[in-house]
Scaffold this motif. Structure first.
Motif, PDB file in Angstrom:
ATOM      1  N   LYS A   1       0.810  -1.217   0.000  1.00 37.10           N
ATOM      2  CA  LYS A   1       0.000   0.000   0.000  1.00 37.10           C
ATOM      3  C   LYS A   1       0.844   1.267   0.000  1.00 37.10           C
ATOM      4  O   LYS A   1       0.342   2.358  -0.268  1.00 37.10           O
ATOM      5  CB  LYS A   1      -0.928   0.009   1.213  1.00 37.10           C
ATOM      6  N   GLY A   2       2.138   1.127   0.321  1.00 36.07           N
ATOM      7  CA  GLY A   2       2.984   2.304   0.333  1.00 36.07           C
ATOM      8  C   GLY A   2       4.151   2.156   1.289  1.00 36.07           C
ATOM      9  O   GLY A   2       4.227   1.184   2.056  1.00 36.07           O
ATOM     10  N   PRO A   3       5.084   3.110   1.264  1.00 39.04           N
ATOM     11  CA  PRO A   3       6.276   3.022   2.115  1.00 39.04           C
ATOM     12  C   PRO A   3       6.005   3.420   3.557  1.00 39.04           C
ATOM     13  O   PRO A   3       5.045   4.143   3.863  1.00 39.04           O
ATOM     14  CB  PRO A   3       7.235   4.007   1.447  1.00 39.04           C
ATOM     15  N   ALA A   4       6.870   2.981   4.437  1.00 35.95           N
ATOM     16  CA  ALA A   4       6.796   3.380   5.841  1.00 35.95           C
ATOM     17  C   ALA A   4       6.994   4.889   5.960  1.00 35.95           C
ATOM     18  O   ALA A   4       7.665   5.523   5.151  1.00 35.95           O
ATOM     19  CB  ALA A   4       7.867   2.644   6.640  1.00 35.95           C
ATOM     20  N   GLY A   5       6.387   5.438   7.001  1.00 38.59           N
ATOM     21  CA  GLY A   5       6.551   6.868   7.278  1.00 38.59           C
ATOM     22  C   GLY A   5       5.507   7.749   6.641  1.00 38.59           C
ATOM     23  O   GLY A   5       5.365   8.914   7.034  1.00 38.59           O
ATOM     24  N   LYS A   6       4.779   7.244   5.671  1.00 41.52           N
ATOM     25  CA  LYS A   6       3.722   8.034   5.047  1.00 41.52           C
ATOM     26  C   LYS A   6       2.463   7.990   5.918  1.00 41.52           C
ATOM     27  O   LYS A   6       2.159   6.976   6.546  1.00 41.52           O
ATOM     28  CB  LYS A   6       3.393   7.508   3.649  1.00 41.52           C
ATOM     29  N   TRP A   7       1.731   9.106   5.943  1.00 37.84           N
ATOM     30  CA  TRP A   7       0.532   9.171   6.774  1.00 37.84           C
ATOM     31  C   TRP A   7      -0.606   9.862   6.026  1.00 37.84           C
ATOM     32  O   TRP A   7      -0.391  10.627   5.093  1.00 37.84           O
ATOM     33  CB  TRP A   7       0.809   9.911   8.086  1.00 37.84           C
ATOM     34  N   THR A   8      -1.809   9.550   6.461  1.00 37.55           N
ATOM     35  CA  THR A   8      -3.019  10.166   5.916  1.00 37.55           C
ATOM     36  C   THR A   8      -3.973  10.464   7.066  1.00 37.55           C
ATOM     37  O   THR A   8      -4.139   9.637   7.968  1.00 37.55           O
ATOM     38  CB  THR A   8      -3.714   9.224   4.909  1.00 37.55           C
ATOM     39  N   ASP A   9      -4.572  11.646   7.033  1.00 36.71           N
ATOM     40  CA  ASP A   9      -5.609  12.006   7.993  1.00 36.71           C
ATOM     41  C   ASP A   9      -6.960  11.809   7.304  1.00 36.71           C
ATOM     42  O   ASP A   9      -7.321  12.564   6.394  1.00 36.71           O
ATOM     43  CB  ASP A   9      -5.439  13.453   8.439  1.00 36.71           C
TER      44      ASP A   9
END
Length: 346
Positions: free
Chosen positions: A57-65
């Motif tokens: 789903k994506g790399p570590a460290g990425k975030w979404t609110d």
């Protein structure tokens, strides 16, 4: 700072994503392969997810609110939780956390060799802000707390200058006083001006001088900004007025425009759908209100006026107390914004 440096730091932080979250997002908790918290400013809640490990789903460290649609990396988390503006400050904090050595500084022209910035210009404002320091632990923090303002998250647009020039008039010698320096920015975050509030030497009040506040640079359409505007924001005149409102609406983006005339001309962020117009109880505030309502409605933006019980919301906070301020504002908000933005009473 080079874009590659930002990418390298973000990658290093991502390798220690859980440790970064435990340090900067301490109000959250681990939920499977994610860190769950209220938002990037470390509010309590569950709407923001930080990926702790690389996955399809994506790399570590990425975030979404999920509540606001905001997203980013761990450098953004450091910026938001500490209220930083300049990337150099974010990078320095990241290196401290990672225990990395400082890069060799790039050769820079001596400040003495820089051409003088025109007095009162946008460039002079940018230089003044760059020479100032974060407010935590300074007389600015003392001054704001004396005015009942204690929630200071996300106030990276404010800084402290210990000896800011003050010129009483053309016949008097230049003085120096401590000052709160506020960055005025455009919708892209570029500093276009600065606002100075000179302070008493103990931070108890404003300085005992004739002109206690003064702006410089390009102000028209721009503002001091607290928080990231989305579909909802509040705009008003004074810095202390808007910070007082933030005591009870800590997650709503706020934009002090610094005067009634500049409030009437403030530019709208592209995503804005509801604007709270924070008026002062005076004729100038009424004129700014009417002009701003007309402009907002013409752009399809809902405009709601927030009115203080006394002269302004800082006077309400200091005189009536935070519970009365909360009760007075609550009945003026759209119901969905009460649930979304209003801090619960302690």
């Amino acid at each position: 700072m080079a874009r590659r440096d930002a990418s390298d730091l973000a990658h290093c932080l991502a390798r220690q994503a859980e440790a970064v979250c435990r340090h900067y997002l301490s109000n959250g908790h681990r939920q499977g392969n994610y860190w769950q918290v209220g938002d990037a400013r470390n509010s309590k809640g569950r709407s923001m997810f930080v990926r702790l490990k690389d996955s399809p789903k994506g790399p570590a460290g990425k975030w979404t609110d999920a509540a606001t649609g905001e997203h980013g990396d761990l450098l953004d988390v450091i910026r938001e939780t500490l209220g930083l503006i300049d990337f150099a400050d974010v990078a320095e904090e990241a290196r401290d956390f990672l225990s990395l050595p400082r890069p060799e500084p790039e050769p820079a022209p001596s400040r003495r060799n820089l051409p003088p910035a025109p007095s009162g210009s946008a460039e002079a404002a940018r230089r003044l802000f760059a020479m100032s320091q974060p407010i935590i632990g300074t007389l600015v923090e003392t001054y704001l707390r004396n005015r009942g303002i204690t929630l200071l998250h996300g106030t990276g647009s404010l800084r402290f200058h210990p000896r800011c020039y003050y010129v009483p008039d053309e016949y008097s010698p230049t003085e120096t006083w401590p000052a709160m320096i506020a960055a005025v920015t455009d919708l892209d975050g570029r500093i276009t001006g600065a606002h100075r509030t000179w302070l008493a030497t103990d931070g108890s009040d404003k300085a005992p001088i004739d002109t206690q506040r003064k702006a410089m640079g390009d102000l028209l359409g721009h503002a001091v900004r607290f928080g990231v505007p989305g579909e909802v924001m509040a705009a008003g005149e004074g810095i202390e007025t808007m910070l007082s409102l933030r005591q009870i609406l800590p997650d709503m983006a706020m934009a002090p425009a610094l005067s009634a005339a500049h409030l009437a001309a403030i530019l709208f962020p592209p995503m804005l759908r509801r604007l709270y117009i924070v008026r002062d109880n005076d004729p100038a505030g009424d004129g700014a209100r009417d002009s701003l309502i007309a402009r907002a409605n013409a752009d399809g933006i809902e405009a709601i006026v927030l009115s203080p019980a006394l002269g302004d919301f800082n006077e309400d906070l200091r005189t009536l107390g935070i519970d009365a301020l909360r009760a007075g504002v609550r009945v003026q908000l759209a119901p969905e914004d009460v649930a979304r933005f209003m801090a619960l009473a302690a």
